[in-house]
Design a protein around this motif. Structure first.
Motif, PDB file in Angstrom:
ATOM      1  N   UNK A   4       0.947  -1.351  -0.042  1.00  0.00           N
ATOM      2  CA  UNK A   4      -0.281   0.039  -0.034  1.00  0.00           C
ATOM      3  C   UNK A   4       0.841   1.126   0.205  1.00  0.00           C
ATOM      4  N   UNK A   5       1.913   1.053   0.717  1.00  0.00           N
ATOM      5  CA  UNK A   5       2.944   2.432   0.812  1.00  0.00           C
ATOM      6  C   UNK A   5       3.517   2.631  -0.791  1.00  0.00           C
ATOM      7  N   UNK A   6       3.871   1.435  -0.926  1.00  0.00           N
ATOM      8  CA  UNK A   6       4.711   1.531  -2.402  1.00  0.00           C
ATOM      9  C   UNK A   6       3.725   1.980  -3.391  1.00  0.00           C
ATOM     10  N   UNK A   7       2.485   1.854  -3.423  1.00  0.00           N
ATOM     11  CA  UNK A   7       1.548   2.185  -4.174  1.00  0.00           C
ATOM     12  C   UNK A   7       1.373   3.901  -4.347  1.00  0.00           C
ATOM     13  N   UNK A   8       1.380   4.317  -3.102  1.00  0.00           N
ATOM     14  CA  UNK A   8       1.266   5.803  -2.790  1.00  0.00           C
ATOM     15  C   UNK A   8       2.568   6.498  -3.595  1.00  0.00           C
ATOM     16  N   UNK A   9       3.808   5.936  -3.298  1.00  0.00           N
ATOM     17  CA  UNK A   9       5.104   6.433  -3.688  1.00  0.00           C
ATOM     18  C   UNK A   9       4.848   6.469  -5.231  1.00  0.00           C
ATOM     19  N   UNK A  10       4.395   5.330  -5.776  1.00  0.00           N
ATOM     20  CA  UNK A  10       4.487   5.405  -7.250  1.00  0.00           C
ATOM     21  C   UNK A  10       3.616   6.305  -7.847  1.00  0.00           C
ATOM     22  N   UNK A  11       2.229   6.408  -7.135  1.00  0.00           N
ATOM     23  CA  UNK A  11       1.474   7.444  -7.726  1.00  0.00           C
ATOM     24  C   UNK A  11       1.890   8.705  -7.849  1.00  0.00           C
ATOM     25  N   UNK A  12       2.453   9.172  -6.569  1.00  0.00           N
ATOM     26  CA  UNK A  12       2.893  10.509  -6.482  1.00  0.00           C
ATOM     27  C   UNK A  12       4.336  10.692  -6.972  1.00  0.00           C
ATOM     28  N   UNK A  13       4.973   9.545  -7.722  1.00  0.00           N
ATOM     29  CA  UNK A  13       6.453   9.521  -8.038  1.00  0.00           C
ATOM     30  C   UNK A  13       7.393  10.368  -7.018  1.00  0.00           C
ATOM     31  N   UNK A  14       7.018   9.913  -5.829  1.00  0.00           N
ATOM     32  CA  UNK A  14       8.203  10.172  -4.671  1.00  0.00           C
ATOM     33  C   UNK A  14       9.443   9.424  -4.711  1.00  0.00           C
ATOM     34  N   UNK A  15      10.474  10.217  -5.223  1.00  0.00           N
ATOM     35  CA  UNK A  15      11.554   9.823  -5.189  1.00  0.00           C
ATOM     36  C   UNK A  15      12.347   9.172  -4.081  1.00  0.00           C
ATOM     37  N   UNK A  16      13.125   7.996  -4.176  1.00  0.00           N
ATOM     38  CA  UNK A  16      13.817   7.620  -3.054  1.00  0.00           C
ATOM     39  C   UNK A  16      15.444   7.503  -3.354  1.00  0.00           C
ATOM     40  N   UNK A  17      16.273   8.075  -2.266  1.00  0.00           N
ATOM     41  CA  UNK A  17      17.540   8.180  -2.411  1.00  0.00           C
ATOM     42  C   UNK A  17      17.783   7.038  -1.034  1.00  0.00           C
ATOM     43  N   UNK A  18      17.874   5.828  -1.237  1.00  0.00           N
ATOM     44  CA  UNK A  18      18.114   5.061   0.006  1.00  0.00           C
ATOM     45  C   UNK A  18      19.537   5.011   0.833  1.00  0.00           C
ATOM     46  N   UNK A  19      20.646   5.883   0.117  1.00  0.00           N
ATOM     47  CA  UNK A  19      21.910   5.719   0.629  1.00  0.00           C
ATOM     48  C   UNK A  19      22.439   4.340   1.263  1.00  0.00           C
ATOM     49  N   UNK A  20      22.320   3.364   0.462  1.00  0.00           N
ATOM     50  CA  UNK A  20      22.506   2.006   0.839  1.00  0.00           C
ATOM     51  C   UNK A  20      24.155   1.968   1.417  1.00  0.00           C
ATOM     52  N   UNK A  21      24.968   2.764   0.680  1.00  0.00           N
ATOM     53  CA  UNK A  21      26.270   2.455   1.170  1.00  0.00           C
ATOM     54  C   UNK A  21      26.646   3.032   2.623  1.00  0.00           C
ATOM     55  N   UNK A  22      26.025   4.119   2.956  1.00  0.00           N
ATOM     56  CA  UNK A  22      26.037   4.521   4.204  1.00  0.00           C
ATOM     57  C   UNK A  22      25.562   3.489   5.190  1.00  0.00           C
ATOM     58  N   UNK A  23      24.422   3.025   4.950  1.00  0.00           N
ATOM     59  CA  UNK A  23      23.682   1.854   5.796  1.00  0.00           C
ATOM     60  C   UNK A  23      24.761   0.817   5.862  1.00  0.00           C
ATOM     61  N   UNK A  24      25.371   0.521   4.988  1.00  0.00           N
ATOM     62  CA  UNK A  24      26.338  -0.749   4.912  1.00  0.00           C
ATOM     63  C   UNK A  24      27.326  -0.541   5.955  1.00  0.00           C
ATOM     64  N   UNK A  25      27.979   0.653   5.682  1.00  0.00           N
ATOM     65  CA  UNK A  25      28.944   1.124   6.643  1.00  0.00           C
ATOM     66  C   UNK A  25      28.776   1.107   7.872  1.00  0.00           C
ATOM     67  N   UNK A  26      27.638   1.583   8.350  1.00  0.00           N
ATOM     68  CA  UNK A  26      27.192   1.728   9.733  1.00  0.00           C
ATOM     69  C   UNK A  26      27.024   0.128  10.275  1.00  0.00           C
ATOM     70  N   UNK A  27      26.468  -0.420   9.293  1.00  0.00           N
ATOM     71  CA  UNK A  27      25.952  -1.923   9.837  1.00  0.00           C
ATOM     72  C   UNK A  27      27.256  -2.740  10.007  1.00  0.00           C
ATOM     73  N   UNK A  28      28.143  -2.747   9.083  1.00  0.00           N
ATOM     74  CA  UNK A  28      29.239  -3.770   8.957  1.00  0.00           C
ATOM     75  C   UNK A  28      30.529  -3.093   9.176  1.00  0.00           C
ATOM     76  N   UNK A  29      30.512  -1.994  10.153  1.00  0.00           N
ATOM     77  CA  UNK A  29      31.897  -1.024  10.366  1.00  0.00           C
ATOM     78  C   UNK A  29      32.994  -2.018  10.888  1.00  0.00           C
TER      79      UNK A  29
END
Length: 454
Positions: A257-282
């Protein structure tokens, strides 16, 4: 530099989604691409600089859509040498960032094009680190939108502690002034509300996991940790307990349901996965030998260490385990959102430990592929998608005649293996060609700057 630049026998990945065009000639005059055609059919203009690019691949310049930097002597060469020719700065001193933006635009400083917001807009109790302004009511919210726009902000960045009514006032005023609002999803708002209100981009996946939980209200009302006698470890313990509850109650139906709203409104995502990886696997990351550490001044490297860094210093075993689990879940979430049609862009959150200017954009694309993107989709997240987001697809983001010549020449096909995006043989910045030896020199400059900053 020569007014006409020609790539011969090059394979063009134009990022429109079309298959690779093989054995092409690309002609660049001044700052623009003027002609793309089969190598055998194109006449080479007189007095052109010709590059034989046989067996190589041309892609548009890359973007890092989430950065923070406080100097340019090190970071700018690192960006350019990595083919990162555009950056979005999400919080910095306006007197610095806007000046650098002008210098690059005028051509007095070699660096990536900058779009920037100046200071972050937070609630009266500022949670944001770095340059930020606190606003506590709708009138102040409206005022700050006008002030930042006058100062030269390209967009407004909102943050965690903004009160509900102030957030919606900021969004409303920004629409009137035609200035986009991006950033975090404030704690008083849900991701759906942010999307429906018209926030253009959500950073770090916002509150999407929380909003996809079966116990949203419980999570929203979770009590903060009490810090007694300076024992900050109570905070990560509490985050881990709450986060584990959130992951245990993930509801696939609610997520869709959340995804459908994000698609409808074209709300861009910038997940910054490389930062999440750095903090999780430091703990693993600090054990590895990393050639890129030579670009990091000693004092900064010290601040990156788990013993020194505030984000890492007070970690508990529960928190470490939770963070690793969270990172895995966020990779899966990004894949599920991509399959649902949610739009994405690459961003690194440069400023976090073990995130490197330029280099980490390539890591981010590799993480997108790990999450389930095709290599083409991961590359588009760094090229075409930022152009769409900025409303500038008519001039940047793909390789087409008439567009700005911001290009990266690769030694191998990134569609076969996304890591080939790192095998850079040349860069074209607004029509100016930088060869591999010139890019290596830039990195040497960055290394020297790091040493002199010690």
């Amino acid at each position: 530099f020569p007014l006409t630049l020609v790539f011969r026998h090059v394979n063009v990945i134009d990022m429109t989604g079309a298959p690779t065009k093989t054995d092409m000639t690309v002609v660049i005059k001044g700052e623009r691409i003027t002609l793309i055609g089969k190598a055998a059919k194109v006449r080479i203009p007189h007095a052109a600089k010709v590059i034989d690019a046989r067996g190589q691949f041309l892609i548009p310049g890359l973007w890092d859509m989430h950065t923070h930097f406080t100097e340019t002597t090190r970071t700018f060469p690192m960006f350019i040498a990595n083919g990162v020719l555009g950056v979005r700065n999400l919080g910095g001193k306006p007197e610095d960032v806007f000046r650098w933006r002008e210098d690059v635009a005028k051509g007095t400083r070699i660096g990536p094009r900058i779009v920037a917001c100046g200071p972050i807009v937070d609630g009266p109790e500022i949670a944001a680190s770095g340059p930020a302004v606190g606003v506590g009511n709708p009138a102040e919210g409206r005022q700050i939108v006008h002030k930042l726009k006058q100062q030269g902000a390209d967009f407004i960045k909102v943050y965690d502690r903004l009160p509900r009514d102030t957030y919606f006032a900021i969004i409303e005023e920004a629409k009137k002034l035609k200035i986009p609002v991006v950033g975090h999803v404030p704690l008083a708002i849900t991701s759906i509300e942010a999307s429906e209100a018209g926030q253009r981009s959500i950073e770090h996946l916002g509150t999407i996991l929380q909003d996809s939980s079966g116990v949203v209200e419980e999570l929203r009302n979770w009590k903060s940790a009490e810090v007694k006698d300076g024992d900050y470890s109570a905070i990560p313990r509490n985050i881990a307990a709450r986060g584990t509850r959130m992951l245990d109650t993930y509801d696939e139906k609610k997520a869709q349901q959340v995804f459908r709203i994000l698609v409808k409104n074209q709300t861009w995502q910038v997940p910054t996965l490389v930062t999440k990886q750095s903090l999780a696997l430091i703990d693993d990351i600090v054990q590895n030998e990393d050639q890129r550490l030579k670009f990091i001044p000693g004092a900064l490297l010290k601040r990156w260490s788990p013993q020194e860094n505030f984000l890492l210093r007070y970690r508990t075993p529960e928190y470490i385990a939770y963070n690793k689990r969270l990172f895995k879940k966020e990779l899966q979430l990004v894949g599920a959102m991509y399959r649902a049609g949610v739009p994405f862009m690459t961003g690194t959150d440069l400023s976090i430990p073990y995130v490197f200017a330029g280099f980490s954009v390539h890591e981010e694309m590799a993480l997108f592929v790990e999450a389930g993107f095709t290599p083409m989709a991961a590359l588009q997240a760094a090229t075409r998608n930022p152009a769409v987001f900025l409303g500038e697809l008519d001039s940047i983001g793909t390789i087409e005649s008439g567009k700005l010549a911001n290009l990266v020449l690769l030694e191998a096909d990134p569609l076969k293996d996304i890591r080939n995006s790192q095998r850079i043989n040349g860069v074209v910045l607004k029509g100016r060609y930088f060869s591999k030896p010139e890019l290596d020199k830039m990195l040497e400059e960055a290394e020297r700057a790091a040493k002199s900053e010690q």
